[in-house]
Scaffold this motif. Structure first.
Motif, mmCIF file in Angstrom:
data_model
loop_
_atom_site.group_PDB
_atom_site.id
_atom_site.type_symbol
_atom_site.label_atom_id
_atom_site.label_comp_id
_atom_site.label_asym_id
_atom_site.label_seq_id
_atom_site.Cartn_x
_atom_site.Cartn_y
_atom_site.Cartn_z
ATOM 1 N N VAL A 82 0.853 -1.183 0.000
ATOM 2 C CA VAL A 82 0.000 0.000 0.000
ATOM 3 C C VAL A 82 0.890 1.234 0.000
ATOM 4 N N ASP A 83 0.681 2.102 -0.969
ATOM 5 C CA ASP A 83 1.426 3.352 -1.106
ATOM 6 C C ASP A 83 0.620 4.441 -0.412
ATOM 7 N N LEU A 84 1.065 4.829 0.778
ATOM 8 C CA LEU A 84 0.341 5.821 1.576
ATOM 9 C C LEU A 84 0.710 7.229 1.122
ATOM 10 N N GLY A 85 -0.310 8.041 0.818
ATOM 11 C CA GLY A 85 -0.058 9.364 0.262
ATOM 12 C C GLY A 85 0.442 9.251 -1.160
ATOM 13 N N CYS A 86 -0.257 8.492 -1.967
ATOM 14 C CA CYS A 86 0.230 8.129 -3.309
ATOM 15 C C CYS A 86 0.212 9.267 -4.306
ATOM 16 N N GLY A 87 -0.525 10.347 -4.009
ATOM 17 C CA GLY A 87 -0.597 11.441 -4.980
ATOM 18 C C GLY A 87 -1.141 10.963 -6.307
ATOM 19 N N ASN A 88 -0.420 11.276 -7.384
ATOM 20 C CA ASN A 88 -0.892 10.897 -8.723
ATOM 21 C C ASN A 88 -0.476 9.485 -9.131
ATOM 22 N N GLY A 89 0.072 8.716 -8.193
ATOM 23 C CA GLY A 89 0.284 7.297 -8.428
ATOM 24 C C GLY A 89 1.531 6.905 -9.187
ATOM 25 N N THR A 90 2.453 7.829 -9.408
ATOM 26 C CA THR A 90 3.667 7.498 -10.169
ATOM 27 C C THR A 90 4.433 6.349 -9.515
ATOM 28 N N GLN A 91 4.623 6.439 -8.204
ATOM 29 C CA GLN A 91 5.390 5.401 -7.514
ATOM 30 C C GLN A 91 4.558 4.117 -7.369
ATOM 31 N N THR A 92 3.256 4.261 -7.183
ATOM 32 C CA THR A 92 2.390 3.083 -7.046
ATOM 33 C C THR A 92 2.489 2.194 -8.272
ATOM 34 N N ILE B 67 -1.689 -0.931 -4.104
ATOM 35 C CA ILE B 67 -2.850 -0.091 -3.834
ATOM 36 C C ILE B 67 -2.348 1.280 -3.398
ATOM 37 N N GLY B 68 -2.743 2.313 -4.100
ATOM 38 C CA GLY B 68 -2.378 3.670 -3.731
ATOM 39 C C GLY B 68 -3.539 4.361 -3.048
ATOM 40 N N VAL B 69 -3.257 4.981 -1.916
ATOM 41 C CA VAL B 69 -4.308 5.712 -1.201
ATOM 42 C C VAL B 69 -3.836 7.131 -0.922
ATOM 43 N N ASP B 70 -4.778 8.047 -0.898
ATOM 44 C CA ASP B 70 -4.449 9.454 -0.656
ATOM 45 C C ASP B 70 -5.644 10.134 -0.019
ATOM 46 N N LEU B 71 -5.364 11.160 0.776
ATOM 47 C CA LEU B 71 -6.431 11.935 1.411
ATOM 48 C C LEU B 71 -7.289 12.648 0.375
ATOM 49 N N ALA B 72 -6.666 13.139 -0.690
ATOM 50 C CA ALA B 72 -7.352 14.010 -1.646
ATOM 51 C C ALA B 72 -8.038 13.217 -2.758
ATOM 52 N N HIS B 73 -9.317 13.442 -2.932
ATOM 53 C CA HIS B 73 -10.032 12.829 -4.052
ATOM 54 C C HIS B 73 -9.419 13.267 -5.379
ATOM 55 N N ALA B 74 -8.970 14.525 -5.437
ATOM 56 C CA ALA B 74 -8.378 15.027 -6.680
ATOM 57 C C ALA B 74 -7.097 14.280 -7.029
ATOM 58 N N ALA B 75 -6.337 13.891 -6.022
ATOM 59 C CA ALA B 75 -5.118 13.103 -6.270
ATOM 60 C C ALA B 75 -5.472 11.732 -6.825
ATOM 61 N N ILE B 76 -6.480 11.092 -6.250
ATOM 62 C CA ILE B 76 -6.894 9.767 -6.725
ATOM 63 C C ILE B 76 -7.403 9.858 -8.156
ATOM 64 N N ALA B 77 -8.078 10.929 -8.485
ATOM 65 C CA ALA B 77 -8.532 11.107 -9.876
ATOM 66 C C ALA B 77 -7.334 11.202 -10.817
ATOM 67 N N LEU C 290 -8.344 7.700 1.116
ATOM 68 C CA LEU C 290 -8.239 7.224 2.497
ATOM 69 C C LEU C 290 -7.633 8.318 3.358
ATOM 70 N N ASP C 291 -8.275 8.588 4.475
ATOM 71 C CA ASP C 291 -7.739 9.492 5.490
ATOM 72 C C ASP C 291 -6.972 8.625 6.478
ATOM 73 N N LEU C 292 -5.653 8.774 6.548
ATOM 74 C CA LEU C 292 -4.832 7.903 7.375
ATOM 75 C C LEU C 292 -5.108 8.052 8.862
ATOM 76 N N VAL C 293 -5.692 9.152 9.272
ATOM 77 C CA VAL C 293 -5.974 9.309 10.698
ATOM 78 C C VAL C 293 -7.371 8.799 11.058
ATOM 79 N N ASP C 294 -8.095 8.295 10.077
ATOM 80 C CA ASP C 294 -9.395 7.663 10.318
ATOM 81 C C ASP C 294 -9.140 6.203 10.656
ATOM 82 N N GLU C 295 -9.098 5.907 11.947
ATOM 83 C CA GLU C 295 -8.729 4.568 12.406
ATOM 84 C C GLU C 295 -9.654 3.494 11.854
ATOM 85 N N ASP C 296 -10.953 3.784 11.775
ATOM 86 C CA ASP C 296 -11.900 2.800 11.270
ATOM 87 C C ASP C 296 -11.669 2.512 9.789
#
Length: 247
Positions: free
Chosen positions: A53-63, A74-84, A100-106
């Motif tokens: 899992v690539d945390l804070g993946c941004g535009n997914g280059t590294q993912t 799997i790339g995850v990021d706080l920003a919907h715009a980044a995932i787009a 994904l919000d990394l501070v959202d424990e659930d």
């Protein structure tokens, strides 16, 4: 716990103002300068049959590169715009992306439940997180690893501020890529090495390897030298697992 609305809006605004061109984000360097050497440091310790899992993946280059080295990426990021951005760039569909919000424990627990033990790649996320959210970011790394996962974490050190100040003092002021970061209120290199190490340890992680490195940027100094931010990297495992391995 959740990140502040201001922080969320800052990242949504940043990615909304960034084009799809590779390298438009100042940290969006080619994998050959980033996830390739990072992965070589992680692989001796990691089970590549597990996902990553690539945390804070941004535009997914590294993912997308990580998808060539692990069974699933799997790339995850706080920003919907980044995932787009990431989904548009992944024209061959080699990776998966989700907000994904990394501070959202659930939410983190739900991801862990869906994919099981996983490896983690996290490049320069703690340093720009809000101070109150940093323990939860480190805890998210530990939660995702489970027992078998391993993590690669790299964070710029405070010395990076001197480099960025030098970049900002060009004849025309900060270059556009850095100006965009500052315009949206993002604060690079705001965590010390000691804080990062403490957060990882308190999250129940232990370092298997680590050292000094530099985060390659997509901006250059007037003499043509690539901007690189002094940083420190860690390969991490759950502390109890390392203790068990020693026994």
């Amino acid at each position: 716990m959740d990140v502040s609305q201001h922080y969320r809006e800052a990242w949504e605004g940043f990615w909304a103002a960034t084009s799809d061109l590779p390298g438009e984000a100042i940290w969006d360097s080619d994998p050959s300068l980033t996830s390739v050497p990072d992965t070589e440091r992680l692989l001796p310790h990691a089970d590549t049959s597990l996902p990553v899992v690539d945390l804070g993946c941004g535009n997914g280059t590294q993912t997308r590169y990580l998808a060539t080295r692990f069974a699933r990426a799997i790339g995850v990021d706080l920003a919907h715009a980044a995932i787009a951005h990431a989904r548009r760039a992944d024209t061959e569909g080699v990776a998966e992306f989700a907000q994904l919000d990394l501070v959202d424990e659930d939410a983190v627990a739900d991801l862990r439940k869906r994919i099981g033990d996983t490896n983690v790649y996290m490049r320069a996320v703690i340093h720009q997180s809000e101070p109150g959210a940093r323990p939860a970011v480190a805890a998210a790394v530990a939660a995702l690893l489970g027992e078998r996962g391993r993590a690669f974490v790299v964070e710029p050190t405070p010395a990076s501020k001197d480099v960025l100040q030098l970049v900002a003092q060009g004849p025309d002021g900060p270059p556009e890529k850095l100006r965009r970061v500052l315009r949206h209120g993002l604060k690079p290199a705001s965590a010390t090495e000691e804080e990062v190490q403490r957060l990882l340890q308190e999250a129940g992680l232990t370092a298997l390897a680590g050292g000094a490195t530099a985060l390659a940027q997509t901006e250059f100094l007037p003499d043509g030298t690539r901007v690189e931010l002094p940083s420190r990297w860690y390969v991490l495992a759950p502390a109890e697992r390392r203790d068990a391995d020693r026994r």
